[in-house]
Design an enzyme around this catalytic site. Structure first.
Site, PDB file in Angstrom:
ATOM      1  NE  ARG A  92     -23.296 -49.830  32.182  1.00  0.00           N
ATOM      2  CZ  ARG A  92     -23.763 -50.974  32.656  1.00  0.00           C
ATOM      3  NH1 ARG A  92     -25.029 -51.324  32.435  1.00  0.00           N
ATOM      4  NH2 ARG A  92     -22.973 -51.786  33.341  1.00  0.00           N
TER       5      ARG A  92
ATOM      6  CE  LYS B  97     -21.128 -50.977  30.025  1.00  0.00           C
ATOM      7  NZ  LYS B  97     -19.974 -50.772  30.904  1.00  0.00           N
TER       8      LYS B  97
ATOM      9  CG  HIS C  93     -20.557 -42.876  33.914  1.00  0.00           C
ATOM     10  ND1 HIS C  93     -21.370 -43.878  33.434  1.00  0.00           N
ATOM     11  CD2 HIS C  93     -19.596 -43.498  34.640  1.00  0.00           C
ATOM     12  CE1 HIS C  93     -20.908 -45.057  33.841  1.00  0.00           C
ATOM     13  NE2 HIS C  93     -19.847 -44.849  34.582  1.00  0.00           N
TER      14      HIS C  93
ATOM     15  NE  ARG D 165     -23.357 -47.191  35.724  1.00  0.00           N
ATOM     16  CZ  ARG D 165     -24.098 -48.296  35.802  1.00  0.00           C
ATOM     17  NH1 ARG D 165     -25.415 -48.194  35.893  1.00  0.00           N
ATOM     18  NH2 ARG D 165     -23.542 -49.484  35.796  1.00  0.00           N
TER      19      ARG D 165
ATOM     20  CG  HIS E 203     -21.279 -52.952  38.133  1.00  0.00           C
ATOM     21  ND1 HIS E 203     -20.948 -52.268  39.287  1.00  0.00           N
ATOM     22  CD2 HIS E 203     -21.287 -52.022  37.139  1.00  0.00           C
ATOM     23  CE1 HIS E 203     -20.765 -50.994  39.010  1.00  0.00           C
ATOM     24  NE2 HIS E 203     -20.967 -50.825  37.712  1.00  0.00           N
TER      25      HIS E 203
ATOM     26  CE1 TYR F 192     -19.772 -45.704  42.495  1.00  0.00           C
ATOM     27  CE2 TYR F 192     -20.068 -48.017  41.959  1.00  0.00           C
ATOM     28  CZ  TYR F 192     -19.959 -46.700  41.563  1.00  0.00           C
ATOM     29  OH  TYR F 192     -20.023 -46.381  40.227  1.00  0.00           O
TER      30      TYR F 192
END
Length: 351
Positions: free
Chosen positions: A208, A234, A301, A304, A327, A336
């Site tokens: 990210r 995150k 983004h 990514r 994730h 994806y």
């Protein structure tokens, strides 16, 4: 009056500051025709104006508002209370860590057992909250931080245009973009070295942009012909990504010779402080334009998404995609699989 995005000393206090402001705004705009105690409502509005750094106190004020006939406020508060708990579990340190992908992760995990009506309420609450912050925040220079949250790609519910697949570069476009990175004329040679390095890092590892600008100099490790880089995702969750030495070696060595960043950062602006996501997205868009490439989403983004899409096309390994992107939920990575051309080609042979 406008306030800096990270107004308080801690993330918890800052989030509750904005939540107090937002719920006060909602109470003053919702219908009050059924309110039975106008004096108590006035007290609650005053409390919210002053704010609280305790989620339980804030919840009690809004329960009181509901009890005296202020309907609808819980529809906004409940999802944002859950988001607060979610962010605190993952150790969020700044409001800037919140983005579209994090909110999609939150919705995927927190609304799986809810009705469609409740899911819609969660989405509406998030859109309203971050739209309010977009309009009310401003730094000392008068510049506002813009979330621009849409949540159109959330798998639970589509937005006005339904669920949209992410924009990405195909293999030919990737080669044109890489050539454009090296050919692009930046303001100064030093800026060019830094920008080429960080943009290639994002493209070749799928990290990210927030993770890239937060990378520390001490997070880079050499392992034979590869650089191993520890990034903090995150919730401050660490993971490792890798990039071939030959891709970044020239720019990396040149950047380290002029490196002047504060706080141990690998990348910084001319003042030595952290770069912004908005700046890098503008640079990526300008390079794409110089290469004659136009996508619906032209920011960092999209790089990514490009990494993840090409990784899945090559590996057909969804777990690898999930781990590479950091994730929390594999369902976030599942988008994806829509780009698996080899599987789709089989549908052309049915008849």
């Amino acid at each position: 009056m406008r306030y800096p995005l990270d107004f308080e000393a801690t993330f918890s206090k800052t989030y509750l500051f904005w939540l107090s402001k937002f719920t006060r705004n909602k109470i003053t705009t919702l219908s009050n025709r059924n309110v039975t105690d106008k004096d108590r409502l006035a007290q609650i509005i005053q409390h919210l104006a002053q704010g609280s750094d305790n989620i339980k106190v804030l919840k009690q004020w809004l329960n009181d508002a509901r009890n005296i006939g202020m309907g609808g406020i819980h529809v906004y508060f409940r999802p944002l209370e859950k988001l607060y708990e979610y962010l605190m579990r993952f150790g969020a340190a700044s409001m800037r860590e919140i983005d579209e992908e994090l909110l999609s992760d939150f919705l995927a995990s927190e609304t799986s057992q809810l009705s469609d009506a409740s899911k819609k309420n969660y989405r509406i609450a998030l859109l309203s909250f971050f739209s309010y912050i977009d309009k009310q925040n401003s730094d000392e220079n008068g510049t506002a931080y813009h979330y621009g949250i849409e949540l159109k790609n959330w798998g639970g519910l589509g937005g006005k245009g339904g669920i949209k697949l992410p924009s990405y570069l195909n293999k030919d476009e990737v080669q044109r973009f890489i050539a454009a990175i090296d050919a692009y004329e930046f303001k100064t040679p030093e800026i060019g070295i830094r920008n080429r390095l960080i943009i290639k890092l994002i493209l070749y590892t799928g990290i990210r942009v927030g993770e890239a600008i937060g990378v520390k100099k001490s997070d880079f490790f050499k392992d034979e012909d590869t650089y191993v880089i520890q990034v903090r995702g995150k919730g401050n969750k660490p993971r490792v990504v890798m990039i071939r030495e030959k891709i970044i070696q020239s720019d990396l060595l040149a950047w380290l010779e002029i490196h002047h960043c504060h706080d141990g950062l690998m990348f910084c602006n001319q003042k030595g402080t952290k770069l912004t996501q908005a700046y890098l997205s503008r640079i990526v868009e300008q390079i794409l334009i110089s290469a004659g490439i136009r996508k619906e989403k032209n920011g960092c983004h999209m790089l990514r998404h490009t990494f993840a899409t090409l990784l899945y096309q090559k590996s057909h390994d969804l777990i690898l995609v999930q781990e590479s992107l950091g994730h929390a939920d594999i369902n976030t990575s599942r988008i994806y699989t829509h780009f698996d051309k080899e599987k789709l080609k089989k549908t052309t042979d049915i008849f």
